[in-house]
Design an enzyme around this catalytic site. Structure first.
Site: not given
Ligand code: TEU
Length: 579
Positions: A225, A279
């Protein structure tokens, strides 16, 4: 031929030979380059005990379904103990299973069931932050003198304000005052998600020990993440009015990121045959490529949002064109032999594939969902499918804010409205881009609650279209979206031309057609996709004459390419091969 011309011809030949060489050098073979990933969001996949929340036993009961589909690797979104401020992306105990999802015994059974079916499992490693209910944070907050103080990032305020003007992604500032010492802790996401302090070697050792715990249990790797955020700029400088709009570009790729990942690799990953996919956001392709260059020994794959979030600006969805989008595919495919791409159109943070990139109206939902399946599975790179896309699930028709569960939407609501945007406008945008579209329960059947739960309620409402769009219907209908995915997955499996072959966009400027080739040692494949609701006549190079049809999403009559002009039906998808 005069000498000058000869020299030019020679130079051109050498140059193109070089280009071809770069493309044809085969990547080092790895299992995770050849397989297809299926993401499960456990809360929404299958409930086994009627409480309206998906669980691990539910997943175990559907392993044969995954086997029938033909996917190779499951990526499980967080299954750890969590108070669920962000549906498990806020972990309270990294070595315990979330009570709502079951027990460690259920996890072990699920893992054994996957292994029995030869399906690998990667789990979510969420170590940029933990939950504020983690015992480390409870200790850390208790006093400046706590041995856990430096597990998190604490700073004194400046003139009665937060240490800097940094914003959080989920609304409000990224600093929160807490504990008896009047200091602030940093949280890039919600207040309940304090950022871990990677500067502290003890914290890093804790992370490595968590990783070993799960690898030793037999998981095959990690999805990491927001991994580019783990190293922080220790100056914590204020942002100006422009950079503050997109803090991810300030937060990502901090000064010690590569050092930390190299350490993690040498201390943990290098000892296992594990797959790692980070990610990645807040970077450029150049920065991202540093993470995944196999000579640098950091992580294997980058899950970057360029393609899936085309045209997105925070919660706002701008218009985008097909040529712009195709260019992004070319950028991600055009990597050298030391990198390997990923391909995906959605996940649990994005709208539904068919609603964003296809046409989810009754006339074209099935055809366009199939077309997108062909697009994703025939690209060059490790493909990631998101639960429900294989049956063409669509966005949910949200009519009021009370229907959302997402911490991001709830957190940003006030701020967005305070900036002058009307509630109607925000709701209309969230109906295009919101994260909850992907989180409504999986539609298994036409039974109540779509067969997701035997209870009367699901944690998030089931999409009202479940009587038509559900797994049971899809399995029974040979022409379903599911069966099309299944065929494509079977075509791709073990086919080295489709896996390692080079990629070429044949019509980068075409506004409606996405046509590309995949060229391997034995065969060349041609994929032609009409990404519009209109008929289109598409001209092909004469070399494709006599190519044979492999699979199509509509009529199977265009069996051989007898003419070099293809008359394409709306959302028609065709794939041919050279012999
Ligand atoms: O996601 C981070 C991310 O890139 C985004 O989807 C984020 O929610 C958005 O761009 C912010 O504006 C990861 C996880 O996939 C997500 O579900 C979590 O909420 C987040 O990290 C925090 O752990």
């Amino acid at each position: 031929m005069n000498t000058k011309l000869l020299a030019i011809t020679f130079a051109v030949t050498v140059f193109s030979a070089k280009v071809n060489f770069a493309q044809s050098v085969t990547n080092q073979k790895k299992w995770w380059k050849e397989q297809v990933v299926y993401q499960i969001y456990p809360r929404s996949f299958k409930d086994s005990d009627g409480d309206g929340i998906g669980d691990l036993k539910g997943i175990t009961s559907k392993l044969d379904y995954l086997k029938t589909l033909g996917v190779d690797i499951v990526w499980l979104s967080p299954h750890f103990d969590s108070p669920n401020a962000d549906n498990g992306y806020d972990i309270r105990d990294y070595e315990k299973v979330m009570a709502e999802f079951g027990t460690m015994k259920d996890f072990d059974e699920m893992l054994a069931g996957l292994k029995k079916r030869n399906i690998k499992l990667i789990i979510d490693l969420v170590v940029n932050h933990s939950s504020d209910e983690h015992k480390w944070f409870q200790e850390s907050k208790s006093s400046k003198r706590s041995p856990y103080r430096d597990y998190y990032i604490w700073r004194q305020g400046k003139d009665g304000h937060a240490p800097s003007n940094w914003p959080s992604f989920f609304g409000g500032p990224a600093w929160e005052k807490a504990g008896p010492d009047g200091e602030y802790y940093l949280h890039y996401f919600a207040k309940k998600q304090p950022d871990l302090n990677w500067e502290n070697p003890k914290l890093r050792e804790e992370v490595y020990s968590i990783m070993k715990f799960w690898l030793d249990k037999g998981v095959d790797g990690f999805r990491m993440d927001v991994i580019p955020l783990i190293s922080k700029n220790q100056q914590f400088p204020d942002f100006d009015s422009i950079t503050i709009q997109h803090p991810e570009f300030m937060y990502a790729f901090g000064p010690r990121l590569h050092e930390y990942l190299k350490e993690m690799n040498s201390k943990v990953l290098s000892k296992y045959d594990a797959m790692t996919v980070g990610e990645v956001f807040g970077g450029t392709p150049e920065k991202t490529n540093l993470l995944t260059d196999e000579r640098r020994k950091e992580i294997n794959l980058a899950f970057s949002f360029d393609v899936a979030r085309v045209g997105r600006n925070n919660w706002y969805q701008n218009k985008w064109t097909l040529p712009e989008w195709k260019k992004l595919f070319t950028i991600q495919s055009d990597l050298d032999q030391y990198h390997w791409p990923t391909v995906f159109l959605s996940n649990h943070d994005n709208p539904r594939t068919v609603s964003k990139f296809g046409d989810d109206s009754p006339a074209f939902r099935v055809q366009s969902a199939k077309l997108l399946a062909m697009l994703i599975l025939m690209q060059r790179g490790t493909a990631f499918l998101y639960q429900g896309d294989e049956i063409g699930m669509t966005n949910y028709p949200f009519t009021s804010f009370s229907q959302f569960d997402d911490v991001e939407i709830k957190g940003n609501y006030k701020q967005v409205l305070a900036s002058g945007v009307t509630a109607e406008k925000y709701l209309a945008e969230l109906n295009k881009s919101g994260r909850d579209h992907a989180r409504t329960p999986m539609q298994w059947s036409a039974d109540k609650q779509a067969g997701f739960t035997t209870g009367d309620k699901s944690w998030l409402a089931v999409n009202p279209n479940y009587k038509e769009i559900n797994v049971q219907n899809e399995l029974e209908n040979p022409n379903s979206v599911f069966n099309f995915y299944k065929q494509l997955l079977a075509i791709r499996k073990g086919n080295n031309d489709l896996i390692y072959g080079s990629y070429k966009d044949l019509a980068p400027d075409h506004n409606a057609v996405f046509a590309f080739t995949r060229t391997g040692k034995n065969n060349e494949y041609l994929v032609v996709l009409n990404m519009s609701g209109q008929k289109v006549a598409f001209d092909l190079d004469a070399k494709f004459k006599n190519y044979k049809l492999v699979i199509a999403n509509q009529s199977l009559e265009k069996t051989t390419l007898s003419s070099t002009t293809l008359e394409l039906e709306p959302w028609e998808a065709l794939m041919y091969k050279s012999h």
